[in-house]
Design a protein around this motif. Structure first.
Motif, PDB file in Angstrom:
ATOM      1  N   ASP A 193       0.021 -50.546   8.910  1.00  0.00           N
ATOM      2  CA  ASP A 193       1.214 -50.245   9.740  1.00  0.00           C
ATOM      3  C   ASP A 193       1.411 -51.110  10.999  1.00  0.00           C
ATOM      4  O   ASP A 193       0.332 -50.955  11.788  1.00  0.00           O
ATOM      5  CB  ASP A 193       1.715 -48.864   9.861  1.00  0.00           C
ATOM      6  N   PRO A 194       2.539 -51.942  11.282  1.00  0.00           N
ATOM      7  CA  PRO A 194       2.262 -52.782  12.375  1.00  0.00           C
ATOM      8  C   PRO A 194       2.151 -51.990  13.898  1.00  0.00           C
ATOM      9  O   PRO A 194       1.783 -52.445  14.904  1.00  0.00           O
ATOM     10  CB  PRO A 194       3.808 -53.698  12.570  1.00  0.00           C
ATOM     11  N   ALA A 195       2.750 -50.712  13.619  1.00  0.00           N
ATOM     12  CA  ALA A 195       2.737 -49.951  14.951  1.00  0.00           C
ATOM     13  C   ALA A 195       1.239 -49.533  15.234  1.00  0.00           C
ATOM     14  O   ALA A 195       1.230 -49.139  16.560  1.00  0.00           O
ATOM     15  CB  ALA A 195       3.491 -48.681  14.783  1.00  0.00           C
ATOM     16  N   LEU A 196       0.366 -49.722  14.573  1.00  0.00           N
ATOM     17  CA  LEU A 196      -0.942 -49.223  14.805  1.00  0.00           C
ATOM     18  C   LEU A 196      -1.729 -50.517  15.378  1.00  0.00           C
ATOM     19  O   LEU A 196      -2.905 -50.322  15.616  1.00  0.00           O
ATOM     20  CB  LEU A 196      -1.824 -48.450  13.759  1.00  0.00           C
ATOM     21  N   ALA A 197      -1.280 -51.816  15.153  1.00  0.00           N
ATOM     22  CA  ALA A 197      -1.934 -52.962  15.395  1.00  0.00           C
ATOM     23  C   ALA A 197      -2.545 -53.127  16.860  1.00  0.00           C
ATOM     24  O   ALA A 197      -3.522 -53.348  17.386  1.00  0.00           O
ATOM     25  CB  ALA A 197      -1.128 -54.133  15.013  1.00  0.00           C
ATOM     26  N   PRO A 198      -1.478 -52.750  17.861  1.00  0.00           N
ATOM     27  CA  PRO A 198      -2.073 -52.690  19.363  1.00  0.00           C
ATOM     28  C   PRO A 198      -2.989 -51.777  19.636  1.00  0.00           C
ATOM     29  O   PRO A 198      -4.074 -52.216  20.201  1.00  0.00           O
ATOM     30  CB  PRO A 198      -0.750 -52.275  20.252  1.00  0.00           C
ATOM     31  N   ALA A 199      -3.182 -50.420  18.914  1.00  0.00           N
ATOM     32  CA  ALA A 199      -4.197 -49.521  19.031  1.00  0.00           C
ATOM     33  C   ALA A 199      -5.577 -50.088  18.398  1.00  0.00           C
ATOM     34  O   ALA A 199      -6.507 -49.994  19.063  1.00  0.00           O
ATOM     35  CB  ALA A 199      -4.036 -48.243  18.611  1.00  0.00           C
ATOM     36  N   ALA A 200      -5.375 -50.818  17.385  1.00  0.00           N
ATOM     37  CA  ALA A 200      -6.712 -51.195  16.710  1.00  0.00           C
ATOM     38  C   ALA A 200      -7.039 -52.192  17.619  1.00  0.00           C
ATOM     39  O   ALA A 200      -8.407 -52.480  17.565  1.00  0.00           O
ATOM     40  CB  ALA A 200      -6.264 -51.675  15.232  1.00  0.00           C
ATOM     41  N   ALA A 201      -6.178 -53.132  18.011  1.00  0.00           N
ATOM     42  CA  ALA A 201      -6.683 -54.379  19.002  1.00  0.00           C
ATOM     43  C   ALA A 201      -7.495 -53.801  20.250  1.00  0.00           C
ATOM     44  O   ALA A 201      -8.582 -54.269  20.697  1.00  0.00           O
ATOM     45  CB  ALA A 201      -5.858 -55.162  19.311  1.00  0.00           C
ATOM     46  N   ARG A 202      -7.101 -52.693  20.881  1.00  0.00           N
ATOM     47  CA  ARG A 202      -7.633 -52.354  21.947  1.00  0.00           C
ATOM     48  C   ARG A 202      -8.638 -51.151  21.815  1.00  0.00           C
ATOM     49  O   ARG A 202      -9.762 -51.397  22.464  1.00  0.00           O
ATOM     50  CB  ARG A 202      -6.574 -51.406  22.715  1.00  0.00           C
ATOM     51  N   LEU A 203      -8.549 -50.360  20.892  1.00  0.00           N
ATOM     52  CA  LEU A 203      -9.738 -49.118  20.476  1.00  0.00           C
ATOM     53  C   LEU A 203     -10.596 -49.601  19.536  1.00  0.00           C
ATOM     54  O   LEU A 203     -11.883 -48.963  19.381  1.00  0.00           O
ATOM     55  CB  LEU A 203      -9.082 -47.962  20.224  1.00  0.00           C
ATOM     56  N   GLY A 204     -10.443 -50.480  18.509  1.00  0.00           N
ATOM     57  CA  GLY A 204     -11.410 -50.950  17.486  1.00  0.00           C
ATOM     58  C   GLY A 204     -10.653 -50.171  16.160  1.00  0.00           C
ATOM     59  O   GLY A 204     -10.291 -49.201  16.363  1.00  0.00           O
ATOM     60  N   ARG A 205     -10.847 -50.922  15.098  1.00  0.00           N
ATOM     61  CA  ARG A 205     -10.239 -50.666  13.922  1.00  0.00           C
ATOM     62  C   ARG A 205     -11.025 -49.161  13.438  1.00  0.00           C
ATOM     63  O   ARG A 205     -10.259 -48.255  12.897  1.00  0.00           O
ATOM     64  CB  ARG A 205     -10.256 -51.714  12.755  1.00  0.00           C
ATOM     65  N   ASP A 206     -12.198 -49.228  13.695  1.00  0.00           N
ATOM     66  CA  ASP A 206     -13.004 -47.912  13.102  1.00  0.00           C
ATOM     67  C   ASP A 206     -12.629 -46.683  14.040  1.00  0.00           C
ATOM     68  O   ASP A 206     -12.474 -45.754  13.174  1.00  0.00           O
ATOM     69  CB  ASP A 206     -14.446 -48.217  13.241  1.00  0.00           C
ATOM     70  N   ARG A 207     -12.317 -46.758  15.230  1.00  0.00           N
ATOM     71  CA  ARG A 207     -11.801 -45.719  15.799  1.00  0.00           C
ATOM     72  C   ARG A 207     -10.631 -45.103  15.420  1.00  0.00           C
ATOM     73  O   ARG A 207      -9.958 -43.963  15.305  1.00  0.00           O
ATOM     74  CB  ARG A 207     -11.876 -46.008  17.487  1.00  0.00           C
ATOM     75  N   VAL A 208      -9.669 -46.022  15.188  1.00  0.00           N
ATOM     76  CA  VAL A 208      -8.108 -45.781  14.669  1.00  0.00           C
ATOM     77  C   VAL A 208      -8.323 -45.398  13.162  1.00  0.00           C
ATOM     78  O   VAL A 208      -7.658 -44.411  12.830  1.00  0.00           O
ATOM     79  CB  VAL A 208      -7.431 -47.209  14.648  1.00  0.00           C
ATOM     80  N   ARG A 209      -9.261 -45.680  12.538  1.00  0.00           N
ATOM     81  CA  ARG A 209      -9.203 -45.392  11.065  1.00  0.00           C
ATOM     82  C   ARG A 209     -10.002 -43.787  11.067  1.00  0.00           C
ATOM     83  O   ARG A 209      -9.501 -43.009  10.415  1.00  0.00           O
ATOM     84  CB  ARG A 209     -10.474 -46.197  10.342  1.00  0.00           C
TER      85      ARG A 209
END
Length: 462
Positions: free
Chosen positions: A17-33
């Motif tokens: 989902d594009p809404a989570l892209a900024p968070a994944a870029a800042r915090l890392g994909r693993d943390r968002v997952r």
């Protein structure tokens, strides 16, 4: 009927989902997952609807990059150990950001060859304390003293120290145990309350490595007492040779301070004859956590080249922050100690006005409900194990006692103290730049308390 939980989206679908892209870029994909999976478990349990998974994940994502959260120190303690001791100046914070990338920490850009690590920070420290022939920096104050002991007495030689100076420095750690862990042997002289030069003289022998002078900064002994100053200890001899004096001044004060007349400083201690001075960088110096060693060139060089020094060296971020602290504007710790009470009172009155409250005696601060805020005079403390009897004139906003816990739970936590049934939001250690956030945090918890009070008055129970 179809169970709506069967509509729970897949993990990869949510992550895309594009809404989570900024968070994944800042915090890392693993943390968002990890957060997304937790929300999906709640969705399967029926706690979150499938169409609310992405908003719930966004709400659950951490605001800060680490588990450490910025807080406002409204305790009235300038150097608060539990709150990270000295807050860095704006310039020091800028230096840390600059140094966080690739830097020339051990490279001479002019020659392209290896340079001296932290040369700028060491030069800045030497400039601030010209009485020191040489300087060195390690990772904290205890490390500075331990390194000196290991280098000069770690072969089983003796360190002479007054019995009344064998202090506990915090969290159960004690000076004698720290020193003995290096392989040195302690020889206590004098009694708990009194020690004389003759006690040291009688104890000096061929086994003596150095005399240690520890400033007992976190307590005071009064009454029938005596101690021996560094200038007298510097005259000790054995077989005609001077016995080195190592002085642990603790707080990191580099020069005399008018508000702290009894706190030893590095410059004065060296002029009195100390061969080596050890201190902390994150207390009254107002910089990052670091251990300072200043003194005779031969002693500092021995310590610097001792093998254990490698295990205690500081990183590039510490070096950057230390140099900026030494060469930059007055750090927040010293600025707080120098702020007149009237200036704090003017700020407090202005803040109270913004909160819709008055100024004056806070004797009934808890009687007017959640919105009650008064301005009161208080006294603060230096903290950090320094100047235990020094009180610093201050001013605070007084709120009901129950607000202390709520303030710590605000979006930006405010750590205050409770005295005589009221929460004191002391301004001594609060930077003026934090006033807007302080008002916002108080508004946040006052609004919540007002809503709660309204519900209680309507229903008779919470």
């Amino acid at each position: 009927m179809t169970d709506p939980r069967r509509a729970t989206p897949r993990t990869d679908t949510v992550l895309a989902d594009p809404a989570l892209a900024p968070a994944a870029a800042r915090l890392g994909r693993d943390r968002v997952r990890t957060v997304v999976r937790d929300v999906l478990d709640r969705c399967r349990a029926g706690e979150v609807s499938p169409d609310e998974v992405v908003p719930a994940a966004l709400e659950a994502l951490p605001t800060y990059a680490s588990s450490l959260r910025p807080v406002i120190n409204a305790t009235g303690v300038v150097v608060h150990t539990n709150l990270g001791r000295a807050p860095l100046s704006a310039l020091a914070r800028e230096a840390v950001v600059d140094a966080a990338g690739t830097t020339d920490v051990e490279l001479d850009l002019a020659t392209g060859r290896r340079g001296r690590r932290g040369a700028g920070a060491l030069a800045a420290l030497a400039e601030r304390v010209p009485d020191a022939e040489a300087v060195h920096v390690v990772n904290n104050g205890a490390a500075a003293l331990a390194l000196a002991a290991a280098c000069l007495a770690g072969d089983g030689r003796e360190i002479l120290v007054a019995r009344g100076e064998l202090v506990e420095i915090g969290d159960g750690f004690r000076i004698p145990e720290l020193l003995e862990s290096t392989g040195a042997r302690l020889r206590e002289v004098g009694t708990t309350n009194r020690v004389r030069l003759a006690d040291y003289t009688a104890a000096v022998s061929e086994r003596t490595a150095f005399v240690l002078k520890v400033h007992p900064s976190n307590f005071v002994v009064r009454g029938f007492t005596s101690s021996v100053p560094v200038r007298e200890l510097a005259g000790l001899r054995h077989d005609g040779a001077a016995v080195p004096v190592v002085a642990d001044i603790g707080s990191g004060l580099l020069a005399p301070h008018p508000r702290l007349p009894d706190e030893p400083d590095a410059a004065s201690t060296l002029r009195e004859g100390a061969g080596l001075v050890t201190a902390s960088g994150d207390k009254l110096l107002g910089g990052p956590q670091a251990g300072l060693l200043l003194g005779r060139a031969d002693l500092v060089e021995r310590v610097r080249r001792f093998p254990l020094a490698r295990a205690m060296r500081v990183d590039k971020l510490t070096l950057a922050a230390l140099e900026a602290t030494l060469r930059g504007p007055e750090p927040p710790v010293l600025a707080a100690l120098a702020t007149p009470r009237e200036q704090l009172r003017s700020r407090a009155v202005a803040l109270a006005g913004r909160l819709g409250a008055g100024a004056g005696d806070a004797g009934d601060a808890g009687a007017g409900g959640p919105g009650t805020v008064r301005v009161v005079e208080t006294t603060g403390a230096v903290g950090g194990g320094g100047a235990p009897e020094v009180t610093v004139p201050s001013v605070a906003l007084a709120l009901p006692a129950g607000f202390a816990e709520a303030l710590r739970a605000a979006s930006v936590p405010v750590v205050a103290r409770v005295v005589d049934g009221q929460t004191l939001v002391d301004l001594l250690a609060v930077a003026p730049d934090d006033d807007d956030q302080l008002v916002a945090s108080i508004h946040e918890i006052v609004s919540a308390a007002t809503v709660l009070e309204g519900k209680t008055s309507r229903t008779g129970a919470v």
